[in-house]
Design an enzyme around this catalytic site. Structure first.
Site, PDB file in Angstrom:
ATOM      1  N   ASP A 190       0.646   5.264  -0.148  1.00 44.30           N
ATOM      2  CA  ASP A 190      -0.170   6.472  -0.147  1.00 44.30           C
ATOM      3  C   ASP A 190       0.351   7.420  -1.212  1.00 44.30           C
ATOM      4  OD1 ASP A 190      -1.959   5.835   1.946  1.00 44.30           O
ATOM      5  OD2 ASP A 190      -0.405   6.257   3.418  1.00 44.30           O
TER       6      ASP A 190
ATOM      7  N   HIS B  10       0.852  -1.182   0.000  1.00 46.19           N
ATOM      8  CA  HIS B  10       0.000   0.000   0.000  1.00 46.19           C
ATOM      9  C   HIS B  10       0.894   1.241   0.000  1.00 46.19           C
ATOM     10  CE1 HIS B  10      -3.473   2.502   0.821  1.00 46.19           C
ATOM     11  NE2 HIS B  10      -2.816   3.065   1.824  1.00 46.19           N
TER      12      HIS B  10
ATOM     13  N   HIS C  33      -7.000   9.535  -0.408  1.00 41.09           N
ATOM     14  CA  HIS C  33      -7.589   9.474   0.939  1.00 41.09           C
ATOM     15  C   HIS C  33      -6.738  10.087   2.052  1.00 41.09           C
ATOM     16  CE1 HIS C  33      -5.505   5.422   0.824  1.00 41.09           C
ATOM     17  NE2 HIS C  33      -5.037   5.919   1.966  1.00 41.09           N
TER      18      HIS C  33
ATOM     19  N   ASP D 290      -7.732   1.539   3.009  1.00 42.32           N
ATOM     20  CA  ASP D 290      -7.268   2.491   4.021  1.00 42.32           C
ATOM     21  C   ASP D 290      -8.008   3.820   4.019  1.00 42.32           C
ATOM     22  OD1 ASP D 290      -5.583   3.271   6.131  1.00 42.32           O
ATOM     23  OD2 ASP D 290      -4.225   4.290   4.775  1.00 42.32           O
TER      24      ASP D 290
END
Length: 1030
Positions: free
Chosen positions: A259, A257, A574, A369
């Protein structure tokens, strides 16, 4: 020899045998590396820019030494590493060891080959697995070192604002002999030790593992590698004892993951992707079973543009089914705040990218997330070819434990998707025994399904899987006492879950995260930029689509719009739109909004020129009339502001047809002008629809519907009451507002300038006042009432200089209802106004889009807004969250000037019957006023819809058919209805299509005299492809 009798000493004996701290002179860990050799040469240069390899290698490098510190934060150091492997190491495995702070990337022969991150347990690069005489013994590598960690550079804690002066230290750079046989035995013992410790004293496998581990230590002479095979055979005997058929199966998938921005800027994410993904590709070369699930089309696009060699290798692995694109969206966006159309475009841009680049679309939505999930998402997923959903964030709930890990999720329209939360409650597993056991123990759907996901690899800041994670799981693939572990794919997991789904439960409505609800308000400028740019792109698409139909020479700006949409979608990531990012990211995001505004204004002007060319004023002419354009799908009568003959702004009342234009007709007098009166220190305003009375501090003491005489404000209460709260969460500063903040409420009453009349009435009346807020902030508000307008609006400006404070505005209303209604994407939902249960009070702060409403039978009050998302309705008080002031991870968050508008609208009947939905759109989509030269022309409408329950939300050119237009409509009332879509555009063919604009089977629509007949069920979204006849 007698069997061991003391469990604790046996466990600790094995622990010390593996320790990297104790007894390394004589334990197994101390034998992991053999001979060492210094580098032949190490040199470097540093730069504040992130530059490509080709530019870096031609720079002038100066000497560097191990032990030196480099930086500061966000700079990049390039190291030239010259190696010479000793010939005596023939036949040995040789590693280049690099231990430093920061994030590194090894370059070899002009290509990136592996990431190096101490935090991600990647501190060596394998030069050769068995040194041959024919291999080069001398070579040159480059290490690109970013002077920031996997999680940025927080000063004192991870989420603190970055330390601008942090430096990274190079603590080790050398060649070593790596003893693979020692490593394998270490992994064997780690698994045995974990089984012994974690299976528990009541489990015989715990003792079998412990006794075996103890025996391995007895057999193993660390100075004599010839003893290792016998020791490994002991461990293998345990690992080869198989499970029964009923054992739970874990589907392990590599994952990383990343970001797209968070505690580091967008530009650094590009390198994070390269560092992480090239490491995965490198791992795949030696682990043919490894699969890797990877989301976010934007990140693929970054790598495609910046690392073409790596991207070509990824494309090959995608074709082989090992590097697996998932998610189907442009980025992993926020799940609450983007508009319905923005969410559609996330899928449209993402799925089209994956189709174009890899020949396939994604079949699962992947959003592990984000901070909650809109109840409209299931319908949008299914409309984009997706029926499966994976996340895990609800495991962060602060109050209530979500009752399922595998279930069907049903949206507000009734659409369902199969949903899976990995029961280990993480997307960054390390392949440990503890995590496998937690995955089984934690699973809330035992007995219903016997399979679950396990996502392994360092994440958030990148990193990804490691060799050790894979090696751990190989030993646990089918070992009695542990769940069965197989390297799998998302498709394999969901396929078996679908087969087992007959007993699954269904969750209806939103997946609300009981945490991080401060993100509905933090970084207000980002929220405002998002709402404004959604409007701008909507209007450009509508006007450009109409211009193409009216002017065959006009070119629809498809490529420019795609670029602008992708910028907007990127900012909906996000940690950006929610405001939980560092100042550097905020600056980038605001710059992107500025670019969308600038380019959008230019595209809009070009579209209007093409659409209305014959009506617009030649430059040399003086203004003779005013053209007004409406981009919404209903007729609007509103007061507009336009330049007068002397350049001063003048007001006019105008009626404009749906999705069309009209000239201002002079004079258009309202049935009742606005009246403004002063009396006894208060001011009243009325317009024939509503009447309001305000006290000297701008609070409403009365708000009446004139037709019914119904009062909205309870006796003794004040509406438009500002309140300031202490806002100190437990940890996640920008993210969280805690329930206890409600105990610190302080009404804002310090008056700087008392209420005074600024416009005396007629077409518009307005009053103005100023307050001091907190210690250092000021608020100035103009309260405006327009002729014929059903709402009172509040144009608000704040100079905000607070720290850890939360500003809200409250409207106590004379309405009793146990539920309030909130607009969400393409619809609305209800939430309780009471706190009966923990599920109710956990929603003390919620999100809404353009409106929220509290109604009883026959009457209600709605709050509208133009850029706010945080809200609440407790008992009879409607509250809109305006500004926060967190200090981490951006110490400057929200400090500065803010301007926003909200409105209050009392109404008879339901909010549906009263037109609250349309009025909220009107507030957010102002009419466009353009000087014109033609004194008169008939009003023109491109589209209209026969039912007020149907909103025509989007008009755009079809992606693959320039001669076609896509219109998107949704049912907004929660009703089953048939409606006619009328258009003045020349249409020869019409068909229903999905959200990816693929025609539906049996989707052909007859084009009739009345238009197109469309059938809707509650909250259904329909897309129609209209093919123009010329």
């Amino acid at each position: 020899m007698a069997a061991i009798k003391n469990r604790r000493t046996a466990l600790e004996r094995v622990e010390k045998f593996l320790s990297d701290t104790y007894f390394t002179d004589c334990n197994l860990r101390g034998r992991l590396f053999g001979d060492r050799c210094p580098l032949a040469s190490l040199s470097y240069f540093h730069t504040p820019r992130r530059i490509p390899y080709e530019e870096a290698v031609v720079q002038e490098f100066g000497p560097a030494q191990v032990g030196e510190a480099f930086g500061p934060t966000w700079e990049t150091c390039w190291f030239k590493v010259e190696l010479s492997i000793p010939p005596a190491w023939a036949g040995r495995e040789v590693h280049f060891v690099w231990e430093s702070d920061g994030e590194g990337m090894v370059w070899r022969d002009t290509q990136p080959v592996q990431g190096l991150t101490k935090e991600g347990e990647k501190t060596s690069y394998i030069l050769t697995r068995s040194l041959k005489e024919s291999e080069p013994h001398s070579l040159t590598l480059y290490v690109e070192l970013a002077c920031n960690g996997l999680f940025g550079a927080g000063k004192g804690s991870m989420i603190a604002p970055p330390d601008p002066d942090r430096r990274v230290t190079l603590s080790k750079a050398e060649l070593v002999v790596f003893n693979r046989d020692v490593y394998e035995l270490l992994v064997d013992l780690e698994i045995l030790l974990d089984m012994a410790q974690l299976l528990g004293e009541e489990n015989q496998r715990s003792f079998q593992a412990l006794y075996t581990a103890n025996q391995v230590v007895n057999v193993c002479d660390v100075t004599d590698p010839s003893t290792f095979p016998a020791a490994r055979d002991l461990a293998a005997a345990i690992f080869s004892q198989r499970n029964g058929e009923s054992q739970h199966t874990i589907h392990a998938m590599g994952h990383c993951h990343i970001d797209s921005a968070w505690l580091w800027p967008y530009e650094e994410t590009i390198r994070k992707c390269a560092r992480s993904w090239v490491t995965v590709v490198h791992l795949m070369e030696h682990n043919p079973e490894l699969t890797f699930a990877c989301s976010q089309a934007q990140q693929f696009e970054w790598v495609r543009s910046c690392y073409p060699g790596l991207y070509a290798r990824i494309q090959d692995l995608v074709a082989k089914g090992r590097f697996i694109p998932v998610g189907g969206t442009w980025v992993e966006m926020d799940g609450n705040l983007p508009s319905g159309e923005s969410m559609v475009r996330q899928f449209l841009q993402g799925q089209r990218f994956f189709q174009e680049q890899f020949g396939r679309i994604c079949s699962e939505f992947w959003l592990p997330d984000t901070f909650g999930y809109s109840a409209q998402l299931p319908q949008l997923m299914r409309g984009c070819g997706i029926q499966r959903f994976l996340t895990q964030k609800l495991s962060w709930n602060l109050v209530n434990s979500f009752p399922h890990h595998t279930f069907f999720w049903e949206g507000i329209d009734g659409s369902q998707v199969l949903t899976h939360f990995p029961p280990g409650d993480s997307y960054g597993m390390h392949g440990r025994v503890e995590e496998m056991l937690k995955t089984v123990k934690n699973n809330k759907d035992k007995g219903r399904v016997n399979h679950s996901a396990f996502l392994f690899g360092f994440g958030d800041g990148g990193g990804g899987p490691t060799q050790k994670m894979l090696d751990r799981m190989k030993r646990m693939s089918n070992t009695d006492g542990l769940p069965r572990v197989q390297i799998s794919t998302p498709d394999q997991l969901f396929s078996v879950l679908e087969k087992e789904s007959s007993q699954l439960c269904t969750w209806v409505g939103e997946l609300f995260l009981e945490l991080h609800n401060g993100t509905y308000t933090t970084q207000a400028q980002i929220k405002k930029g998002n709402r404004e740019c959604e409007r701008i792109l909507h209007d450009v698409e509508v006007l450009s689509s109409l211009a193409v139909a009216q002017d065959t020479a006009f070119q629809y700006p498809a490529s420019q719009l795609q670029q602008l949409w992708r910028l907007l979608l990127l900012n909906q990531f996000h940690d950006v739109l929610p405001g939980s990012c560092i100042q550097l990211v905020v600056e980038d995001a605001l710059q992107y909004y500025t670019e969308i505004r600038r380019a959008g204004a230019q595209l809009q002007e070009e579209a209007v020129q093409a659409l209305c060319r014959d009506l617009l004023q030649p430059e040399a002419c003086s203004t003779r009339s005013t053209l007004v354009l409406n981009t919404l799908s209903w007729e609007r009568t509103e007061v507009i502001s336009r330049p007068g003959p002397d350049g001063a702004e003048t007001l006019a009342l105008v009626t404009v047809p749906s999705m069309g234009y009209a000239l201002v007709q002079e004079p258009f007098v309202p049935p009742q002008p606005v009246a403004v009166r002063k009396q006894d220190g208060s001011i009243t305003m009325e317009n024939g629809v509503i009447a309001v009375c305000l006290d000297t501090t701008g609070r409403l003491t009365s708000l009446q519907l004139l037709d019914s005489g119904r009062e909205s404000v309870p006796d003794g209460c004040y509406a438009n009451q500002f309140a300031l709260f202490d806002d100190v969460p437990l940890y996640w500063d920008a993210w969280d507002v805690m329930d206890y903040h409600l105990e610190t409420r302080k009404p804002v009453t310090a008056l700087l300038k008392p209420l005074e009349v600024s416009l005396a009435g007629g077409l518009r009346g307005s009053v103005r006042f100023s307050l001091q807020v907190g210690r250092s902030s000021t608020l100035t508000q103009e309260i405006i009432l327009d002729a014929m307008c059903p709402y009172l609006r509040f144009l608000t400006q704040v100079e905000w200089k607070e720290a850890h404070k939360f500003l809200k505005v409250e409207f106590p209303v004379q309405v009793r209802s146990t539920n309030a209604t909130y607009e969400i994407q393409f619809g609305h939902l209800q939430r309780p106004t009471h706190w009966n249960t923990s599920w109710d009070w956990a929603r003390f702060e919620v999100w809404a889009h353009k409106w929220l409403d509290l109604s009883e039978h026959g009457f209600g009050v709605a709050l509208l807004n133009d850029c706010k998302y945080g809200a609440s309705a407790h008992r009879n008080i409607l509250s809109l969250s305006l500004l926060r002031a967190p200090k981490s991870p951006d110490s400057t968050a929200d400090i500065g000037h803010h301007q926003f508008t909200y409105a209050v609208m009392p109404h008879q009947g339901s909010f549906q019957e009263a037109g609250v939905i349309q009025q909220a759109y009107n507030l957010n989509f102002p009419l466009h006023v353009v000087p014109a030269s033609s004194p008169q022309c008939p009003a023109w409408s491109a589209f209209s819809v026969s039912s007020p329950a149907i909103v025509l939300d989007t008009v755009k050119q079809a992606e693959d058919r320039p001669e076609a237009v896509v219109v998107r409509l949704y049912e907004a009332h929660g009703s089953t209805v048939t409606a006619w879509l009328q258009t003045s555009l020349p249409v020869k063919e019409a068909m229903l299509c999905d959200l990816l604009e693929r025609p539906l089977a049996q989707g052909h629509l007859p084009v009739e005299q009345r238009g197109l007949k469309l059938s809707f069920t509650p909250f259904r979204v329909l897309s129609v492809l209209l093919v123009r006849s010329c």
